[in-house]
Write a protein that holds these residues in place. Structure first.
Motif, PDB file in Angstrom:
ATOM      1  N   ALA A  40     -20.645  76.718  32.054  1.00  0.00           N
ATOM      2  CA  ALA A  40     -20.510  76.444  30.624  1.00  0.00           C
ATOM      3  C   ALA A  40     -19.037  76.362  30.221  1.00  0.00           C
ATOM      4  CB  ALA A  40     -21.213  77.528  29.811  1.00  0.00           C
ATOM      5  N   ALA A  41     -18.720  75.350  29.436  1.00  0.00           N
ATOM      6  CA  ALA A  41     -17.354  75.140  28.959  1.00  0.00           C
ATOM      7  C   ALA A  41     -17.147  75.973  27.698  1.00  0.00           C
ATOM      8  CB  ALA A  41     -17.110  73.668  28.697  1.00  0.00           C
ATOM      9  N   TRP A  42     -17.191  77.276  27.868  1.00  0.00           N
ATOM     10  CA  TRP A  42     -17.071  78.195  26.748  1.00  0.00           C
ATOM     11  C   TRP A  42     -16.002  79.201  27.132  1.00  0.00           C
ATOM     12  CZ3 TRP A  42     -21.292  82.341  25.419  1.00  0.00           C
ATOM     13  CH2 TRP A  42     -20.983  82.969  24.210  1.00  0.00           C
ATOM     14  N   THR A  43     -15.007  79.346  26.302  1.00  0.00           N
ATOM     15  CA  THR A  43     -13.912  80.255  26.609  1.00  0.00           C
ATOM     16  C   THR A  43     -13.715  81.244  25.474  1.00  0.00           C
ATOM     17  OG1 THR A  43     -12.270  78.758  25.670  1.00  0.00           O
ATOM     18  CG2 THR A  43     -12.724  78.522  28.020  1.00  0.00           C
ATOM     19  N   ALA A  47     -17.153  84.562  25.082  1.00  0.00           N
ATOM     20  CA  ALA A  47     -17.665  83.995  26.335  1.00  0.00           C
ATOM     21  C   ALA A  47     -17.552  85.016  27.459  1.00  0.00           C
ATOM     22  CB  ALA A  47     -16.910  82.727  26.692  1.00  0.00           C
ATOM     23  N   ALA A  48     -16.416  85.678  27.537  1.00  0.00           N
ATOM     24  CA  ALA A  48     -16.218  86.692  28.576  1.00  0.00           C
ATOM     25  C   ALA A  48     -17.205  87.840  28.409  1.00  0.00           C
ATOM     26  CB  ALA A  48     -14.785  87.213  28.544  1.00  0.00           C
ATOM     27  N   ASP A  49     -17.409  88.289  27.169  1.00  0.00           N
ATOM     28  CA  ASP A  49     -18.380  89.364  26.916  1.00  0.00           C
ATOM     29  C   ASP A  49     -19.791  88.932  27.313  1.00  0.00           C
ATOM     30  OD1 ASP A  49     -16.383  91.000  25.950  1.00  0.00           O
ATOM     31  OD2 ASP A  49     -16.887  90.675  23.823  1.00  0.00           O
ATOM     32  N   PHE A  50     -20.147  87.700  26.943  1.00  0.00           N
ATOM     33  CA  PHE A  50     -21.479  87.205  27.288  1.00  0.00           C
ATOM     34  C   PHE A  50     -21.666  87.157  28.794  1.00  0.00           C
ATOM     35  CE2 PHE A  50     -24.317  83.840  28.624  1.00  0.00           C
ATOM     36  CZ  PHE A  50     -25.491  84.224  27.991  1.00  0.00           C
ATOM     37  N   ARG A  51     -20.679  86.618  29.501  1.00  0.00           N
ATOM     38  CA  ARG A  51     -20.798  86.502  30.954  1.00  0.00           C
ATOM     39  C   ARG A  51     -20.905  87.877  31.610  1.00  0.00           C
ATOM     40  NH1 ARG A  51     -17.311  81.874  29.945  1.00  0.00           N
ATOM     41  NH2 ARG A  51     -18.530  80.016  30.453  1.00  0.00           N
ATOM     42  N   GLU A  52     -20.149  88.826  31.118  1.00  0.00           N
ATOM     43  CA  GLU A  52     -20.231  90.182  31.675  1.00  0.00           C
ATOM     44  C   GLU A  52     -21.609  90.788  31.410  1.00  0.00           C
ATOM     45  OE1 GLU A  52     -19.580  93.332  33.851  1.00  0.00           O
ATOM     46  OE2 GLU A  52     -18.237  91.611  33.750  1.00  0.00           O
ATOM     47  N   THR A  53     -22.113  90.601  30.208  1.00  0.00           N
ATOM     48  CA  THR A  53     -23.456  91.097  29.890  1.00  0.00           C
ATOM     49  C   THR A  53     -24.496  90.398  30.757  1.00  0.00           C
ATOM     50  OG1 THR A  53     -22.791  91.592  27.623  1.00  0.00           O
ATOM     51  CG2 THR A  53     -25.160  91.379  28.046  1.00  0.00           C
ATOM     52  N   TRP A  54     -24.346  89.087  30.935  1.00  0.00           N
ATOM     53  CA  TRP A  54     -25.273  88.333  31.784  1.00  0.00           C
ATOM     54  C   TRP A  54     -25.267  88.884  33.208  1.00  0.00           C
ATOM     55  CZ3 TRP A  54     -29.372  85.554  32.250  1.00  0.00           C
ATOM     56  CH2 TRP A  54     -29.633  84.940  33.457  1.00  0.00           C
ATOM     57  N   ARG A  55     -24.066  89.098  33.760  1.00  0.00           N
ATOM     58  CA  ARG A  55     -23.971  89.622  35.133  1.00  0.00           C
ATOM     59  C   ARG A  55     -24.671  90.973  35.250  1.00  0.00           C
ATOM     60  NH1 ARG A  55     -18.575  88.286  34.440  1.00  0.00           N
ATOM     61  NH2 ARG A  55     -18.201  86.162  35.106  1.00  0.00           N
ATOM     62  N   ALA A  56     -24.461  91.819  34.269  1.00  0.00           N
ATOM     63  CA  ALA A  56     -25.068  93.156  34.299  1.00  0.00           C
ATOM     64  C   ALA A  56     -26.596  93.085  34.178  1.00  0.00           C
ATOM     65  CB  ALA A  56     -24.489  94.018  33.196  1.00  0.00           C
ATOM     66  N   CYS A  57     -27.078  92.214  33.307  1.00  0.00           N
ATOM     67  CA  CYS A  57     -28.526  92.124  33.059  1.00  0.00           C
ATOM     68  C   CYS A  57     -29.263  91.351  34.150  1.00  0.00           C
ATOM     69  CB  CYS A  57     -28.793  91.469  31.710  1.00  0.00           C
ATOM     70  SG  CYS A  57     -28.308  92.489  30.323  1.00  0.00           S
ATOM     71  N   SER A  58     -28.578  90.394  34.775  1.00  0.00           N
ATOM     72  CA  SER A  58     -29.274  89.543  35.746  1.00  0.00           C
ATOM     73  C   SER A  58     -29.117  90.021  37.182  1.00  0.00           C
ATOM     74  CB  SER A  58     -28.780  88.104  35.626  1.00  0.00           C
ATOM     75  OG  SER A  58     -27.446  87.999  36.100  1.00  0.00           O
ATOM     76  N   ALA A  59     -28.381  91.090  37.383  1.00  0.00           N
ATOM     77  CA  ALA A  59     -28.176  91.597  38.743  1.00  0.00           C
ATOM     78  C   ALA A  59     -29.510  92.029  39.349  1.00  0.00           C
ATOM     79  CB  ALA A  59     -27.211  92.765  38.720  1.00  0.00           C
ATOM     80  N   GLN A  60     -29.681  91.695  40.604  1.00  0.00           N
ATOM     81  CA  GLN A  60     -30.890  92.111  41.304  1.00  0.00           C
ATOM     82  C   GLN A  60     -30.814  93.607  41.569  1.00  0.00           C
ATOM     83  OE1 GLN A  60     -31.387  89.821  44.844  1.00  0.00           O
ATOM     84  NE2 GLN A  60     -32.089  88.038  43.761  1.00  0.00           N
ATOM     85  N   PRO A  61     -31.939  94.286  41.428  1.00  0.00           N
ATOM     86  CA  PRO A  61     -31.926  95.720  41.732  1.00  0.00           C
ATOM     87  C   PRO A  61     -31.597  95.953  43.204  1.00  0.00           C
ATOM     88  CG  PRO A  61     -34.126  94.985  41.090  1.00  0.00           C
ATOM     89  CD  PRO A  61     -33.215  93.805  41.032  1.00  0.00           C
TER      90      PRO A  61
END
Length: 62
Positions: A40-43, A47-61
């Motif tokens: 995504a072309a979002w800066t 954007a950084a907060d969203f990506r960090e939240t995404w990484r945390a929420c989408s991580a495989q157990p």
């Protein structure tokens, strides 16, 4: 009178297949979303907060 303990093996196997199929579908969607989020072309800070939240929420157990 039948014994109420135990399980129907055929039903358990069918449930296992359904769970496996569901897991594969969820994994495919998660992987597609990871690609989309990364591209995504979002800066900026949001954007950084969203990506960090995404990484945390989408991580495989683990």
């Amino acid at each position: 009178m039948s014994d109420p303990r135990g399980a129907d093996t055929a039903q358990l196997l069918e449930q296992a297949r359904a769970l496996r199929t569901g897991d594969e579908r969820v994994t495919a969607v998660r992987e597609a979303l990871e690609t989309t989020v990364a591209a995504a072309a979002w800066t900026g800070p949001d954007a950084a907060d969203f990506r960090e939240t995404w990484r945390a929420c989408s991580a495989q157990p683990s």
